[in-house]
Every structure is written in C-alpha cells, then in structure tokens.
Design a protein around this motif. Structure first.
Motif, mmCIF file in Angstrom:
data_model
loop_
_atom_site.group_PDB
_atom_site.id
_atom_site.type_symbol
_atom_site.label_atom_id
_atom_site.label_comp_id
_atom_site.label_asym_id
_atom_site.label_seq_id
_atom_site.Cartn_x
_atom_site.Cartn_y
_atom_site.Cartn_z
ATOM 1 N N TYR A 75 85.158 -15.943 -50.644
ATOM 2 C CA TYR A 75 84.106 -15.553 -51.929
ATOM 3 C C TYR A 75 84.722 -14.344 -52.917
ATOM 4 O O TYR A 75 84.556 -14.412 -54.030
ATOM 5 C CB TYR A 75 82.809 -14.957 -51.333
ATOM 6 N N ILE A 76 85.514 -13.497 -52.089
ATOM 7 C CA ILE A 76 86.329 -12.598 -53.047
ATOM 8 C C ILE A 76 86.985 -13.278 -54.014
ATOM 9 O O ILE A 76 87.334 -12.855 -55.241
ATOM 10 C CB ILE A 76 86.733 -11.277 -52.170
ATOM 11 N N ILE A 77 88.200 -13.869 -53.410
ATOM 12 C CA ILE A 77 88.952 -14.713 -54.360
ATOM 13 C C ILE A 77 88.252 -15.751 -55.385
ATOM 14 O O ILE A 77 88.698 -15.761 -56.612
ATOM 15 C CB ILE A 77 89.677 -15.629 -53.300
ATOM 16 N N VAL A 78 87.048 -16.287 -55.012
ATOM 17 C CA VAL A 78 86.355 -17.201 -56.049
ATOM 18 C C VAL A 78 85.880 -16.155 -57.185
ATOM 19 O O VAL A 78 85.817 -16.610 -58.461
ATOM 20 C CB VAL A 78 85.217 -17.724 -55.226
ATOM 21 N N THR A 79 85.465 -15.192 -56.971
ATOM 22 C CA THR A 79 84.980 -14.009 -57.883
ATOM 23 C C THR A 79 86.296 -13.819 -58.953
ATOM 24 O O THR A 79 85.889 -13.498 -60.063
ATOM 25 C CB THR A 79 84.362 -12.703 -57.318
ATOM 26 N N MET A 118 99.680 -13.775 -55.040
ATOM 27 C CA MET A 118 99.005 -12.688 -54.511
ATOM 28 C C MET A 118 97.782 -12.931 -54.245
ATOM 29 O O MET A 118 97.203 -12.563 -52.749
ATOM 30 C CB MET A 118 99.041 -11.473 -55.423
ATOM 31 N N LEU A 119 96.858 -14.033 -54.901
ATOM 32 C CA LEU A 119 95.906 -14.325 -54.381
ATOM 33 C C LEU A 119 95.860 -15.293 -53.080
ATOM 34 O O LEU A 119 95.034 -14.973 -52.191
ATOM 35 C CB LEU A 119 95.086 -15.298 -55.458
ATOM 36 N N PHE A 120 96.872 -15.958 -52.965
ATOM 37 C CA PHE A 120 97.088 -16.712 -51.734
ATOM 38 C C PHE A 120 97.545 -15.624 -50.680
ATOM 39 O O PHE A 120 97.033 -15.792 -49.383
ATOM 40 C CB PHE A 120 98.386 -17.607 -52.038
ATOM 41 N N PHE A 121 98.008 -14.802 -50.891
ATOM 42 C CA PHE A 121 98.606 -13.534 -50.123
ATOM 43 C C PHE A 121 97.434 -13.159 -49.455
ATOM 44 O O PHE A 121 97.188 -12.753 -48.361
ATOM 45 C CB PHE A 121 99.393 -12.632 -50.575
ATOM 46 N N TYR A 122 96.433 -12.481 -50.440
ATOM 47 C CA TYR A 122 95.437 -11.877 -49.802
ATOM 48 C C TYR A 122 94.299 -12.518 -49.258
ATOM 49 O O TYR A 122 93.488 -12.258 -48.223
ATOM 50 C CB TYR A 122 94.801 -11.210 -51.169
ATOM 51 N N TYR A 123 94.312 -13.992 -49.566
ATOM 52 C CA TYR A 123 93.362 -14.831 -48.586
ATOM 53 C C TYR A 123 93.824 -15.147 -47.453
ATOM 54 O O TYR A 123 92.885 -14.874 -46.527
ATOM 55 C CB TYR A 123 93.330 -15.978 -49.471
ATOM 56 N N SER A 124 95.130 -15.006 -47.250
ATOM 57 C CA SER A 124 95.849 -15.322 -46.004
ATOM 58 C C SER A 124 95.322 -13.948 -45.202
ATOM 59 O O SER A 124 95.205 -13.916 -43.906
ATOM 60 C CB SER A 124 97.278 -15.293 -46.003
ATOM 61 N N ILE A 125 95.876 -12.695 -45.676
ATOM 62 C CA ILE A 125 95.706 -11.482 -44.676
ATOM 63 C C ILE A 125 94.199 -11.220 -44.665
ATOM 64 O O ILE A 125 93.553 -10.683 -43.602
ATOM 65 C CB ILE A 125 96.517 -10.565 -45.505
ATOM 66 N N GLY A 126 93.232 -11.556 -45.624
ATOM 67 C CA GLY A 126 91.836 -11.316 -45.350
ATOM 68 C C GLY A 126 91.317 -12.194 -44.453
ATOM 69 O O GLY A 126 90.483 -11.644 -43.715
ATOM 70 N N THR A 127 91.519 -13.347 -44.329
ATOM 71 C CA THR A 127 90.942 -14.198 -43.166
ATOM 72 C C THR A 127 91.580 -13.831 -42.030
ATOM 73 O O THR A 127 90.813 -13.940 -40.969
ATOM 74 C CB THR A 127 91.578 -15.635 -43.499
ATOM 75 N N SER A 128 92.642 -13.278 -42.027
ATOM 76 C CA SER A 128 93.261 -12.841 -40.406
ATOM 77 C C SER A 128 92.495 -11.721 -39.992
ATOM 78 O O SER A 128 92.119 -11.524 -38.656
ATOM 79 C CB SER A 128 94.710 -12.461 -40.776
ATOM 80 N N LEU A 129 92.276 -10.586 -41.226
ATOM 81 C CA LEU A 129 91.265 -9.513 -40.655
ATOM 82 C C LEU A 129 89.907 -10.076 -40.207
ATOM 83 O O LEU A 129 89.280 -9.470 -39.312
ATOM 84 C CB LEU A 129 91.153 -8.782 -41.830
ATOM 85 N N GLU A 130 89.272 -11.117 -40.743
ATOM 86 C CA GLU A 130 87.902 -11.594 -40.256
ATOM 87 C C GLU A 130 88.132 -12.111 -38.952
ATOM 88 O O GLU A 130 87.118 -11.897 -38.124
ATOM 89 C CB GLU A 130 87.631 -12.587 -41.431
ATOM 90 N N ARG A 131 89.212 -12.820 -38.678
ATOM 91 C CA ARG A 131 89.278 -13.448 -37.495
ATOM 92 C C ARG A 131 89.530 -12.356 -36.289
ATOM 93 O O ARG A 131 88.884 -12.285 -35.217
ATOM 94 C CB ARG A 131 90.442 -14.390 -37.252
#
Length: 287
Positions: free
Chosen positions: A22-26, A77-90
């Motif tokens: 959702y953050i990346i979509v915004t 960077m958007l792909f990078f932040y999506y990757s690390i963000g989803t890792s934190l969620e898990r």
C-alpha cells in the motif's frame, strides 16, 4: 509479555496485511499526480497552517508525496523498499509492522505542529514550512528497521559491491547526525525537529521491544557456539567424511562455504526446507 504483545492479542485482527504494498502504491499515485497535475502538489503537503484553517485532508494527503523525483534509480529503490518492507512484515508480523509505520506517520504529524508552534513563537506570525516533512523519512525508517533486525544481510552496492546492510545504515545515521549538527550550528533548529520527529518511531519502537538488541545478542551467542563446535569437529555440524549436513534451499550455500552461516528449518513451509540466516525470513513459503 511486553506491551506490544498484549496489544497484538487484543487488536491484532485489525492490522493491515501487505502494508508495504500500500505504501508503494501511494508513492506511485503521487508520481502520477506529479506528472498529470503538478500544481496539485501544493495542496497535498503537510502544512499545519492550512490544516488549522479547514484543509483537514492534508493530515493524510502528504503521504501521496513520493520521497524523491522519478527516475530509473527511484524505480529500483521502490523495488528495494518493497522487498525489505515485506521481509519486516514476515519477521515481525502484521500488527507490529503496522504499529511501526503508523506511529512514524503520527509522530511526523505531531512534529509538524510542534515545528509550526516553534516558528510561530519565534517569528510572531504563522509560517509555512513547505515540504519539510515528507515520506522520505518513512522510507528511511523502513530501511533502518530492516538494518537493525538483519544487520548481516548483504546487498550489492551499485549492483557490484557486496556490503552488509548495517554499514549502509551506519552511513545514513552519520549523515543524519551531520545534518543535525550543521542545523544546530547555523541556528536552524527546525531541521533538528524534522529529523527527530520523523524518525522517533525507530527509537521508541526498539526501546519498547528491544528487538534489535535481543536479536543481536542471540545471534552472536549462536555464532560463538557454532564456531566452538566447528573447531572441536563435532559431528553435529559436519560428519567425519567432510560431507555437508546443511544446505540453504534458496542460495545453495552450505556450512563448508561459510562456517559462520547458521541454518534453520522453516516451520511454515510444507516439507523439510532448510534456509541460511540470510534467507530464513525473506523466502517465499512453500505451500
């Protein structure tokens, strides 16, 4: 059980899943607005003066302003932040990750009003702050949270140089400290307020949970025990014939490639899948 664990038991069912998406979509929506109607940007900023005069939507709309201009590096960077963000969620779970992100947003809003009050007291009249508060610090808080949780994760700097993510975090913290020092020396206290309020969630969250400290201690202890076991040649880690006993299902590395690697089986995967410390929390679960 700490405070967050108790809150999760009561309200965990209300947490948003896939919050990073959702953050990346915004951000993407913000780039579309910039390209299609750039004049709208001035109506989206976090400006307490306008908020107090009825433009309540600015409390939320500033999240649509992306952290940087659009170019090829921004897309990466958007792909990078999506990757690390989803890792934190898990790794943390949806509820704690929600608390981390939304507390950062809330503290940013509080900081904007605090700065507005300071500028009003100093200047004696309402002041506009432009885009002093932006989503740049939301992205930075995600990065710092990931670096504290997985300090030894390696990334490729400029797609070539392997470097542990903790060194990049140290560099970011040093740059922030330098920025604060120069702001203080120049009498620009507003700059310090922006940084401290925007990133207060990083400090508060990890003081409450002590997750970073606890993980670091346990990881160092396991690493020391592993080194001692290897030096003694215990069969628990390697049999007498030198055949590897552990192998990561993602990267294929074994204890022979790096004696410092730790391996764990994932309880959420269907089957006996073993992963190294770099991929234990970042892999896609096998269903």
């Amino acid at each position: 059980m700490n405070f967050l664990d108790k809150m999760e038991r009561k309200y965990g069912r209300y947490a948003l899943s896939h919050l990073t998406m959702y953050i990346i979509v915004t951000y993407i929506a913000g780039y579309i607005i910039q390209l299609a109607a750039p004049i709208m940007r001035q109506y989206l900023t976090l400006e307490p003066y306008y908020i107090l005069h009825g433009q309540i939507w600015r409390l939320v709309s500033w999240i649509l302003i992306p952290p940087s201009s659009l170019d090829i590096f921004t897309i990466i960077m958007l792909f990078f932040y999506y990757s690390i963000g989803t890792s934190l969620e898990r790794a943390w779970g949806d509820f704690k990750y929600n608390v981390y992100i939304f507390s950062g947003i809330l503290m940013t809003i509080i900081g904007s009003f605090l700065l507005y009050g300071i500028l009003y007291a100093v200047n004696g009249y309402p002041s506009l702050m432009g885009t002093a508060f932006s989503t740049y610090y939301i992205s930075l808080s995600i990065f710092l949270g990931f670096a504290i949780s997985f300090p030894d994760m390696q990334v490729l700097l400029y797609f070539i140089i392997p470097i542990k993510i903790k060194w990049l975090a140290y560099l970011d913290v040093a740059l922030l400290a330098y920025s604060m020092i120069t702001s203080i020396m120049s009498g620009n206290w507003a700059g310090c307020v922006v940084i401290l309020c925007s990133l207060a969630n990083v400090l508060v969250f990890f003081l409450m949970t002590r997750k970073g400290k606890r993980s670091s201690f346990q990881q160092n202890r396991r690493r020391k025990e592993f080194k001692k076991a290897v030096s003694r040649g215990e069969a628990e880690y390697r049999n007498p014939n030198g055949i590897t006993k552990h192998k990561c299902a993602i990267c294929g590395r074994t204890e022979k490639d790096d004696p410092n690697l730790e391996f764990r089986f994932c309880s959420r995967c269907n089957g006996n899948y073993e992963y190294c410390q770099d991929h234990l929390f970042t892999h896609e679960h096998v269903k």
